[in-house]
Design a protein around this motif. Structure first.
Motif, PDB file in Angstrom:
ATOM      1  N   PRO A 103      -2.857 -15.392   0.537  1.00  0.00           N
ATOM      2  CA  PRO A 103      -3.780 -16.017  -0.127  1.00  0.00           C
ATOM      3  C   PRO A 103      -4.614 -15.560  -1.220  1.00  0.00           C
ATOM      4  N   VAL A 104      -4.990 -16.189  -2.120  1.00  0.00           N
ATOM      5  CA  VAL A 104      -5.739 -15.893  -3.425  1.00  0.00           C
ATOM      6  C   VAL A 104      -7.178 -16.258  -3.337  1.00  0.00           C
ATOM      7  N   TYR A 105      -7.948 -15.129  -3.614  1.00  0.00           N
ATOM      8  CA  TYR A 105      -9.525 -15.566  -3.639  1.00  0.00           C
ATOM      9  C   TYR A 105      -9.703 -15.359  -5.206  1.00  0.00           C
ATOM     10  N   GLU A 106     -10.588 -16.225  -5.906  1.00  0.00           N
ATOM     11  CA  GLU A 106     -11.109 -16.122  -7.097  1.00  0.00           C
ATOM     12  C   GLU A 106     -12.665 -16.236  -7.184  1.00  0.00           C
ATOM     13  N   CYS A 107     -13.166 -15.314  -8.242  1.00  0.00           N
ATOM     14  CA  CYS A 107     -14.897 -15.315  -8.244  1.00  0.00           C
ATOM     15  C   CYS A 107     -15.139 -15.440  -9.583  1.00  0.00           C
TER      16      CYS A 107
END
Length: 136
Positions: A103-107
């Motif tokens: 999974p990839v998380y972006e902010c």
């Protein structure tokens, strides 16, 4: 009672003649190795990177990568983080954490001035190099 061929009947839980005590004592807990030095040592403070706007925030410290977007947040310990990418964008900074589970998380954090973003990028680069560069 009908006869079953090839079936072995073993007394189960609650039946007469069943073993007492269930499966026995649980196995001993896994003890992680004690780290005595380096950037991940307990109690050793390392560099940290903290930025936030009115809705979103990013923290990178000795514990891992923490991303917050509005009411949602996730704390990713370094053991789960494969890499962290970042780039300046028009209104601020975009930070993307890629985990070992895929999974990839972006902010995205907005900046009031463009000059802040250049400073954020330089600071974040040094902090990530400290924690991810130690992996080799």
């Amino acid at each position: 009672m009908s006869e079953r061929v090839g079936v072995v009947v073993v007394p189960g839980y609650g039946e007469e003649g069943a073993p007492v005590g269930g499966f026995g004592a649980p196995p001993p807990m896994f003890e992680p190795p004690v780290v005595t030095g380096g950037p991940f040592a307990p109690g050793v403070a390392g560099p940290e990177f903290v930025v936030a706007d009115e809705f979103n925030g990013v923290i990178v410290d000795a514990e891992g990568v923490h991303l917050e977007q509005g009411p949602h947040g996730i704390a990713l310990p370094w053991a789960r983080v494969r890499t962290v990418r970042f780039h300046p964008m028009e209104p601020g900074l975009s930070v993307t954490a890629v985990t070992v589970e895929v999974p990839v998380y972006e902010c995205r954090v907005r900046a009031r001035r463009r000059t802040l973003v250049r400073g954020w990028c330089a600071e974040l680069d040094g902090v990530l190099h400290h924690y991810l560069g130690a992996r080799g």
